[in-house]
Design a protein around this motif. Sequence first.
Motif, short mmCIF file in Angstrom:
data_model
loop_
_atom_site.label_atom_id
_atom_site.label_comp_id
_atom_site.label_asym_id
_atom_site.label_seq_id
_atom_site.Cartn_x
_atom_site.Cartn_y
_atom_site.Cartn_z
N ALA A 1 24.81 73.46 10.32
CA ALA A 1 23.49 72.63 10.37
C ALA A 1 23.60 71.21 11.19
CB ALA A 1 23.13 72.55 8.95
N ALA A 2 22.50 70.49 10.99
CA ALA A 2 22.51 69.04 11.84
C ALA A 2 23.31 68.05 11.01
CB ALA A 2 21.03 68.78 11.71
N GLN A 3 23.65 68.14 9.80
CA GLN A 3 24.66 67.48 9.25
C GLN A 3 26.07 67.71 9.10
OE1 GLN A 3 22.95 65.32 5.69
NE2 GLN A 3 21.05 64.93 6.62
N GLY A 4 26.28 68.94 9.81
CA GLY A 4 27.69 69.45 9.67
C GLY A 4 28.08 70.43 8.71
N ASP A 5 26.94 70.78 7.86
CA ASP A 5 27.23 71.73 6.61
C ASP A 5 27.30 73.12 7.36
OD1 ASP A 5 27.57 69.79 4.45
OD2 ASP A 5 25.35 70.24 4.28
N GLY A 6 28.07 73.97 6.83
CA GLY A 6 28.08 75.60 7.15
C GLY A 6 26.53 76.01 6.84
N VAL A 7 26.16 77.20 7.62
CA VAL A 7 24.87 77.67 7.28
C VAL A 7 24.97 79.27 6.98
CG1 VAL A 7 22.54 78.39 8.00
CG2 VAL A 7 23.43 76.18 8.65
N ALA A 8 24.60 79.72 5.61
CA ALA A 8 25.05 81.07 5.50
C ALA A 8 23.64 81.50 4.95
CB ALA A 8 26.06 81.38 4.61
N GLU A 9 23.36 83.04 4.60
CA GLU A 9 22.37 83.27 3.96
C GLU A 9 22.58 84.72 2.87
OE1 GLU A 9 19.38 85.26 6.08
OE2 GLU A 9 18.48 83.65 7.13
N THR A 10 22.10 84.40 1.73
CA THR A 10 22.45 85.39 0.61
C THR A 10 21.82 86.85 1.12
OG1 THR A 10 20.43 84.83 -0.33
CG2 THR A 10 22.51 83.52 -1.13
N GLU A 11 22.17 87.64 0.40
CA GLU A 11 21.60 88.89 0.27
C GLU A 11 20.23 89.09 0.69
OE1 GLU A 11 23.49 91.73 -2.01
OE2 GLU A 11 25.52 91.68 -1.06
N ASP A 12 19.50 88.21 -0.71
CA ASP A 12 17.91 87.95 -0.61
C ASP A 12 17.36 87.14 0.36
OD1 ASP A 12 18.75 85.81 -1.74
OD2 ASP A 12 17.87 86.28 -3.69
N GLY A 13 18.12 86.79 1.39
CA GLY A 13 17.44 85.69 2.46
C GLY A 13 17.61 84.57 2.10
N ARG A 14 18.24 84.02 1.02
CA ARG A 14 17.93 82.26 0.90
C ARG A 14 19.06 81.82 1.71
NH1 ARG A 14 19.04 82.10 -5.19
NH2 ARG A 14 20.08 83.87 -4.95
N ARG A 15 18.65 80.72 2.09
CA ARG A 15 19.48 79.94 3.25
C ARG A 15 20.47 79.01 2.49
NH1 ARG A 15 18.00 75.84 8.34
NH2 ARG A 15 19.41 76.83 9.72
N LEU A 16 21.78 78.96 2.78
CA LEU A 16 22.82 77.99 1.94
C LEU A 16 23.49 76.83 2.82
CD1 LEU A 16 24.75 80.71 -0.23
CD2 LEU A 16 22.31 79.47 -0.70
N PHE A 17 23.44 75.71 2.58
CA PHE A 17 24.06 74.65 3.20
C PHE A 17 25.25 74.49 2.54
CE2 PHE A 17 19.64 73.90 3.92
CZ PHE A 17 19.53 74.09 5.27
N ILE A 18 26.64 74.77 3.03
CA ILE A 18 27.85 74.78 2.37
C ILE A 18 28.71 73.77 3.18
CG2 ILE A 18 29.66 76.26 1.68
CD1 ILE A 18 27.89 78.64 2.31
N PRO A 19 29.01 72.60 2.44
CA PRO A 19 29.94 71.81 3.23
C PRO A 19 31.44 72.06 3.57
CG PRO A 19 29.54 71.20 0.93
CD PRO A 19 28.49 72.30 1.21
N PHE A 20 31.90 71.74 4.28
CA PHE A 20 33.40 71.73 5.01
C PHE A 20 33.79 73.28 5.17
CE2 PHE A 20 33.08 68.61 1.35
CZ PHE A 20 32.94 67.62 2.26
N THR A 21 32.94 73.93 5.59
CA THR A 21 33.04 75.48 6.12
C THR A 21 32.56 75.46 7.43
OG1 THR A 21 30.47 75.82 5.51
CG2 THR A 21 32.37 76.31 3.97
N VAL A 22 32.95 76.41 8.04
CA VAL A 22 33.01 76.85 9.82
C VAL A 22 32.53 78.17 10.02
CG1 VAL A 22 34.74 75.08 10.23
CG2 VAL A 22 35.42 77.65 10.37
N PRO A 23 31.88 78.33 11.05
CA PRO A 23 31.43 79.65 11.28
C PRO A 23 32.35 80.79 11.20
CG PRO A 23 30.19 78.31 12.91
CD PRO A 23 31.27 77.38 11.85
N GLY A 24 32.34 81.92 10.52
CA GLY A 24 33.07 83.09 10.52
C GLY A 24 33.91 82.99 9.11
N ASP A 25 33.87 81.87 8.31
CA ASP A 25 34.14 81.81 6.88
C ASP A 25 33.44 82.77 6.27
OD1 ASP A 25 36.08 79.57 7.37
OD2 ASP A 25 34.90 78.24 6.71
N ASP A 26 34.37 83.81 5.20
CA ASP A 26 33.62 84.17 4.32
C ASP A 26 33.91 83.55 2.85
OD1 ASP A 26 32.56 86.17 5.92
OD2 ASP A 26 34.66 87.37 5.63
N VAL A 27 32.86 83.17 2.00
CA VAL A 27 33.20 82.34 0.77
C VAL A 27 32.35 82.90 -0.15
CG1 VAL A 27 33.50 80.20 2.22
CG2 VAL A 27 31.14 81.01 1.81
N ASP A 28 33.04 82.53 -1.40
CA ASP A 28 32.41 82.54 -2.67
C ASP A 28 31.88 81.30 -3.06
OD1 ASP A 28 32.87 85.42 -3.54
OD2 ASP A 28 35.07 85.09 -3.31
#
Length: 454
Positions: A40-67
């Motif tokens: 994202a624009a402030q550097g947080d990783g972006v992901a989506e949940t199974e129900d389509g919600r957008r998440l902003f996850i700090p200190f992650t990079v594209p390709g990370d699988d995270v809990d």
Amino acid sequence: MPRRSDDRRQGRGRPRRGRRPVRSAAAFKEHARATVTALAAQGDGVAETEDGRRLFIPFTVPGDDVDVLIGPARGDGFEARVLSFARKAPRGEAFCPHFETCGGCSVQHLTEADYRAWKRGLLVQALSRRGLALEVLDLAAVPRDARRRVTFQAERTGSAVVLGFAERRGLRIEGIEACPLLAAGLNGLIPSLRELAAAMLRPGERARLAAARVEGPEGPALDLVVERDREPDLAAREALAEFARTSGAARISWRDAAGAVEPVAQISPVTAAFGPASVELPPGGFMQPTAAGEDILRSTVVAGAKGAARIAELYAGAGTFTFALAGIAHVHAVDGDAALMRALGTGAGRSGLGGRVTAETRDLAARPLLPGELKDVDTVVLDPPRAGALRQVEQIVQAPGVRRVVMVSCNPQTFARDLRVLVDGGFVAGAVTPVDQFPYSHHLECVAALTREN
């Protein structure tokens, strides 16, 4: 661009006002697993949940699988915090022990290549949202340890004093002994600034200490501006006098509750060298964060204005670009800060450029230059604050004599908005230069030159 203080540029408030809301651990409750797909624009990783919600996850990079634990709503999505990594994508190694806690840097975990692509992409995306498919050059970078101005925060908690920067999305101050982005001369001040804060603060009180090393013809000068909620008492004045004696500071000033900055101790002038001229900065005078970045911006602006016959330089500050532009043509410099305009005019006279530089104090956001006032101008250079210069560019496109515009900005969003107005008004934009004066953050400078035929 020079301003009286960092506050005008970054929108920062008083020591105990305007801080970010605290996100407590209790606000992060719902568990999910997600794959990071973008930044994202402030550097947080972006992901989506199974129900389509957008998440902003700090200190992650594209390709990370995270809990993660999902927390409060933020923009068009939700904040989330990493519980664990199911898979880690390749990443860089942070070089600061305070990364992930200090609120200054957000992307030290990226590889160099990914970082440069992300930062340049901030500008590309901002232009694209305005329908502008322009050439964006490679990121122009500065040395990592080049910052020559910094604002520390300090707080007394009981008998201890903490000096450093606000934590990420919180109120606590992360104490530091050094910052790897600062020039050595500023890092060397940290122990004495902590002692100064200890002498000034009561338990629970905070202060801001803005230090700058201004490069002038006689060498660097230390300029310090101090701010706290209480006005300076005898103890504070004695502490400031002692700091002036032991630190070699050229000037120490106090910012009051109304934002006015007045010197408390003036040992020697604080003079900045801008090309062929020297300007004595007023108290709290703003300067570019790095000398290298200033040089990049100045050379790019001058190249864009080449061939001008008469230049209007708007939001000119103390003259970062003015005197170099005066080597091309007569420059009429305009800024809303009367003290900066007086300093610029005095510097022009002392440097023998009084016949090529004129200065005007004017609030351009409230009273932009009108087409009739631009009738003798063929080139306009603008370097507005983060809010941009929408009202002014709307007048420029109606001034038929203006054939060239050089636009500088510290905000890609308002930069793209203002460029869209100029392009719709018949200007053609050349390549855009992104300048990274704030490494490992989302802040970015942009420069573009535009031309218009008869």
